[in-house]
Design a protein around this motif. Structure first.
Motif, PDB file in Angstrom:
ATOM      1  N   LEU A 163       0.850  -1.198   0.000  1.00 49.41           N
ATOM      2  CA  LEU A 163       0.000   0.000   0.000  1.00 49.41           C
ATOM      3  C   LEU A 163       0.883   1.245   0.000  1.00 49.41           C
ATOM      4  O   LEU A 163       1.923   1.284   0.669  1.00 49.41           O
ATOM      5  N   LEU A 164       0.421   2.253  -0.719  1.00 46.51           N
ATOM      6  CA  LEU A 164       1.057   3.568  -0.670  1.00 46.51           C
ATOM      7  C   LEU A 164       0.626   4.232   0.643  1.00 46.51           C
ATOM      8  O   LEU A 164      -0.566   4.255   0.948  1.00 46.51           O
ATOM      9  N   PRO A 165       1.584   4.745   1.454  1.00 45.91           N
ATOM     10  CA  PRO A 165       1.161   5.441   2.677  1.00 45.91           C
ATOM     11  C   PRO A 165       0.188   6.574   2.343  1.00 45.91           C
ATOM     12  O   PRO A 165       0.291   7.203   1.284  1.00 45.91           O
ATOM     13  N   ASP A 166      -0.767   6.826   3.261  1.00 44.86           N
ATOM     14  CA  ASP A 166      -1.804   7.825   2.995  1.00 44.86           C
ATOM     15  C   ASP A 166      -1.210   9.204   2.699  1.00 44.86           C
ATOM     16  O   ASP A 166      -1.777   9.983   1.945  1.00 44.86           O
ATOM     17  N   SER A 167      -0.073   9.524   3.320  1.00 45.29           N
ATOM     18  CA  SER A 167       0.612  10.769   2.967  1.00 45.29           C
ATOM     19  C   SER A 167       2.112  10.555   3.119  1.00 45.29           C
ATOM     20  O   SER A 167       2.545   9.607   3.791  1.00 45.29           O
ATOM     21  N   ILE A 168       2.892  11.410   2.489  1.00 48.43           N
ATOM     22  CA  ILE A 168       4.352  11.294   2.573  1.00 48.43           C
ATOM     23  C   ILE A 168       4.816  11.377   4.029  1.00 48.43           C
ATOM     24  O   ILE A 168       5.772  10.725   4.434  1.00 48.43           O
ATOM     25  N   TRP A 169       4.085  12.147   4.861  1.00 44.10           N
ATOM     26  CA  TRP A 169       4.522  12.372   6.253  1.00 44.10           C
ATOM     27  C   TRP A 169       4.296  11.155   7.126  1.00 44.10           C
ATOM     28  O   TRP A 169       4.903  11.018   8.177  1.00 44.10           O
ATOM     29  N   ARG A 170       3.428  10.284   6.693  1.00 46.85           N
ATOM     30  CA  ARG A 170       3.163   9.079   7.493  1.00 46.85           C
ATOM     31  C   ARG A 170       4.408   8.186   7.536  1.00 46.85           C
ATOM     32  O   ARG A 170       4.758   7.625   8.563  1.00 46.85           O
ATOM     33  N   ASN A 171       5.104   8.076   6.382  1.00 50.13           N
ATOM     34  CA  ASN A 171       6.351   7.301   6.343  1.00 50.13           C
ATOM     35  C   ASN A 171       7.117   7.721   5.081  1.00 50.13           C
ATOM     36  O   ASN A 171       6.970   7.118   4.018  1.00 50.13           O
ATOM     37  N   PRO A 172       7.941   8.807   5.191  1.00 53.18           N
ATOM     38  CA  PRO A 172       8.606   9.347   4.003  1.00 53.18           C
ATOM     39  C   PRO A 172       9.464   8.311   3.268  1.00 53.18           C
ATOM     40  O   PRO A 172       9.468   8.275   2.033  1.00 53.18           O
ATOM     41  N   TYR A 173      10.148   7.436   4.011  1.00 50.68           N
ATOM     42  CA  TYR A 173      11.021   6.443   3.365  1.00 50.68           C
ATOM     43  C   TYR A 173      10.195   5.490   2.491  1.00 50.68           C
ATOM     44  O   TYR A 173      10.491   5.278   1.313  1.00 50.68           O
ATOM     45  N   VAL A 174       9.139   4.944   3.082  1.00 51.86           N
ATOM     46  CA  VAL A 174       8.330   3.982   2.325  1.00 51.86           C
ATOM     47  C   VAL A 174       7.583   4.690   1.196  1.00 51.86           C
ATOM     48  O   VAL A 174       7.491   4.179   0.070  1.00 51.86           O
ATOM     49  N   TRP A 175       7.089   5.896   1.449  1.00 53.68           N
ATOM     50  CA  TRP A 175       6.376   6.657   0.415  1.00 53.68           C
ATOM     51  C   TRP A 175       7.271   6.852  -0.811  1.00 53.68           C
ATOM     52  O   TRP A 175       6.869   6.578  -1.946  1.00 53.68           O
ATOM     53  N   LEU A 176       8.530   7.295  -0.555  1.00 51.07           N
ATOM     54  CA  LEU A 176       9.454   7.560  -1.666  1.00 51.07           C
ATOM     55  C   LEU A 176       9.791   6.265  -2.411  1.00 51.07           C
ATOM     56  O   LEU A 176       9.798   6.222  -3.644  1.00 51.07           O
ATOM     57  N   GLN A 177      10.031   5.230  -1.642  1.00 51.48           N
ATOM     58  CA  GLN A 177      10.363   3.947  -2.266  1.00 51.48           C
ATOM     59  C   GLN A 177       9.204   3.450  -3.127  1.00 51.48           C
ATOM     60  O   GLN A 177       9.408   2.965  -4.246  1.00 51.48           O
ATOM     61  N   ARG A 178       7.997   3.588  -2.619  1.00 49.54           N
ATOM     62  CA  ARG A 178       6.818   3.176  -3.398  1.00 49.54           C
ATOM     63  C   ARG A 178       6.708   3.993  -4.682  1.00 49.54           C
ATOM     64  O   ARG A 178       6.352   3.472  -5.743  1.00 49.54           O
ATOM     65  N   LYS A 179       7.007   5.292  -4.587  1.00 44.82           N
ATOM     66  CA  LYS A 179       6.898   6.151  -5.769  1.00 44.82           C
ATOM     67  C   LYS A 179       7.930   5.779  -6.832  1.00 44.82           C
ATOM     68  O   LYS A 179       7.720   6.015  -8.023  1.00 44.82           O
ATOM     69  N   LEU A 180       9.108   5.245  -6.379  1.00 39.75           N
ATOM     70  CA  LEU A 180      10.171   4.908  -7.327  1.00 39.75           C
ATOM     71  C   LEU A 180      10.112   3.446  -7.768  1.00 39.75           C
ATOM     72  O   LEU A 180      10.949   2.988  -8.537  1.00 39.75           O
ATOM     73  N   ASP A 181       9.129   2.719  -7.268  1.00 43.69           N
ATOM     74  CA  ASP A 181       9.024   1.289  -7.575  1.00 43.69           C
ATOM     75  C   ASP A 181       8.900   1.065  -9.083  1.00 43.69           C
ATOM     76  O   ASP A 181       8.328   1.891  -9.797  1.00 43.69           O
ATOM     77  N   ARG A 182       9.412  -0.073  -9.534  1.00 42.04           N
ATOM     78  CA  ARG A 182       9.229  -0.456 -10.949  1.00 42.04           C
ATOM     79  C   ARG A 182       7.751  -0.544 -11.305  1.00 42.04           C
ATOM     80  O   ARG A 182       7.340  -0.259 -12.407  1.00 42.04           O
ATOM     81  N   GLY A 183       6.980  -1.025 -10.355  1.00 41.67           N
ATOM     82  CA  GLY A 183       5.526  -1.083 -10.563  1.00 41.67           C
ATOM     83  C   GLY A 183       4.980   0.332 -10.417  1.00 41.67           C
ATOM     84  O   GLY A 183       5.137   0.952  -9.374  1.00 41.67           O
ATOM     85  N   ARG A 184       4.332   0.836 -11.464  1.00 42.19           N
ATOM     86  CA  ARG A 184       3.923   2.246 -11.499  1.00 42.19           C
ATOM     87  C   ARG A 184       2.553   2.480 -10.859  1.00 42.19           C
ATOM     88  O   ARG A 184       2.036   3.580 -10.887  1.00 42.19           O
ATOM     89  N   TYR A 185       1.948   1.428 -10.303  1.00 43.87           N
ATOM     90  CA  TYR A 185       0.545   1.561  -9.878  1.00 43.87           C
ATOM     91  C   TYR A 185       0.339   1.215  -8.401  1.00 43.87           C
ATOM     92  O   TYR A 185      -0.618   0.543  -8.045  1.00 43.87           O
ATOM     93  N   MET A 186       1.259   1.668  -7.546  1.00 41.45           N
ATOM     94  CA  MET A 186       1.090   1.431  -6.111  1.00 41.45           C
ATOM     95  C   MET A 186      -0.147   2.204  -5.644  1.00 41.45           C
ATOM     96  O   MET A 186      -0.310   3.379  -5.963  1.00 41.45           O
ATOM     97  N   ARG A 187      -1.039   1.524  -4.910  1.00 42.82           N
ATOM     98  CA  ARG A 187      -2.352   2.116  -4.636  1.00 42.82           C
ATOM     99  C   ARG A 187      -2.618   2.268  -3.145  1.00 42.82           C
ATOM    100  O   ARG A 187      -2.019   1.585  -2.313  1.00 42.82           O
ATOM    101  N   SER A 188      -3.589   3.129  -2.857  1.00 41.62           N
ATOM    102  CA  SER A 188      -4.108   3.216  -1.494  1.00 41.62           C
ATOM    103  C   SER A 188      -5.038   2.022  -1.274  1.00 41.62           C
ATOM    104  O   SER A 188      -5.464   1.361  -2.240  1.00 41.62           O
ATOM    105  N   ARG A 189      -5.406   1.793  -0.027  1.00 39.17           N
ATOM    106  CA  ARG A 189      -6.276   0.645   0.274  1.00 39.17           C
ATOM    107  C   ARG A 189      -7.606   0.714  -0.492  1.00 39.17           C
ATOM    108  O   ARG A 189      -8.046  -0.278  -1.074  1.00 39.17           O
TER     109      ARG A 189
END
Ligand SMILES: C[S@@+](CC[C@H](N)C(=O)[O-])C[C@H]1O[C@@H](n2cnc3c(N)ncnc32)[C@H](O)[C@@H]1O
Length: 204
Positions: free
Chosen positions: A139-165
């Motif tokens: 899951l993409l964190p609800d906002s960047i501030w919830r977990n900046p590391y995971v948010w950024l990593q999700r945004k850079l993932d090879r999979g372009r469609y990381m989604r919210s719940r």
């Protein structure tokens, strides 16, 4: 970025990156999937759709047939003594109701909405009545501030469609009743959603 994505196509590089970027994820996922396995009905003929070079399901005692669009990953999978097939998740080469369960772990964020919906429908179609379909995705964190590391990593993932719940849930066949469990599965706070469907019909 493109070079990194190319490197990740190599099974060993992919596995090393997984361990580096999401420490503890292997063990935590095995724990969660082990719990799901206890809930699902029996039968050993399982699919791991978007299996990558290894199956998380090996750690919970299942020996699934691996399905992946990558020739390198399916080859690495087969070299470990397991059956694997090169195919796209949205057109599974299995007959209707021919397997006991169909699992997918970390695939849907590689697929646009229409293909992701079709992939889930293909898993449901291939599973026998009374069998189970299990979908796990990050899951993409609800906002960047919830977990900046995971948010950024999700945004850079090879999979372009990381989604919210909410968006992930909306991809699942609406007529069916899914059970959901949100899990935290790494030491740095990656979250994912496990979705389980018992396919309607007799088990006989
Ligand atoms: C994030 S990896 C997950 C791999 C493995 N399930 C795991 O959890 O380590 C996503 C996988 O989906 C595969 N994939 C991407 N698009 C696909 C498609 N249309 N059909 C089947 N597999 C696909 C990729 O090759 C990759 O192995």
């Amino acid at each position: 970025m493109r070079l990194l994505y190319r490197l990740l196509e190599h099974p060993r590089v992919y596995e090393a990156f997984q361990r580096l970027l999401a420490p503890g994820a292997g063990q935590a996922l095995a724990r969660e999937l082990g719990e799901i396995k206890r809930e699902v009905t029996g039968g050993s003929l399982a699919l791991d759709v978007g299996c990558g070079p290894h199956s998380h399901l090996w750690q919970v005692g299942l020996r699934p047939i691996g399905v992946d669009i990558s020739v390198d990953y399916t080859h690495a999978f087969a070299q470990q003594g397991a059956r694997s097939v090169v195919a796209s998740a949205d057109a599974l080469p299995f007959r209707d109701a021919s397997v006991d369960s169909a699992w997918t772990i970390g695939l849907l964020h590689h697929l646009p909405d229409a293909d992701a919906r079709q992939a889930v429908q293909e898993m449901v179609r291939s599973t026998r009545p009374g069998g189970d379909v299990v979908v796990f995705d990050g899951l993409l964190p609800d906002s960047i501030w919830r977990n900046p590391y995971v948010w950024l990593q999700r945004k850079l993932d090879r999979g372009r469609y990381m989604r919210s719940r909410g968006v992930l849930e909306s991809l699942l066949t609406s007529q069916a009743t899914w059970r959901f469990r949100r899990v935290s599965y790494s030491l740095v706070g990656h979250e994912g959603l496990i979705c389980v469907l018992r396919k309607a019909g007799s088990t006989a």
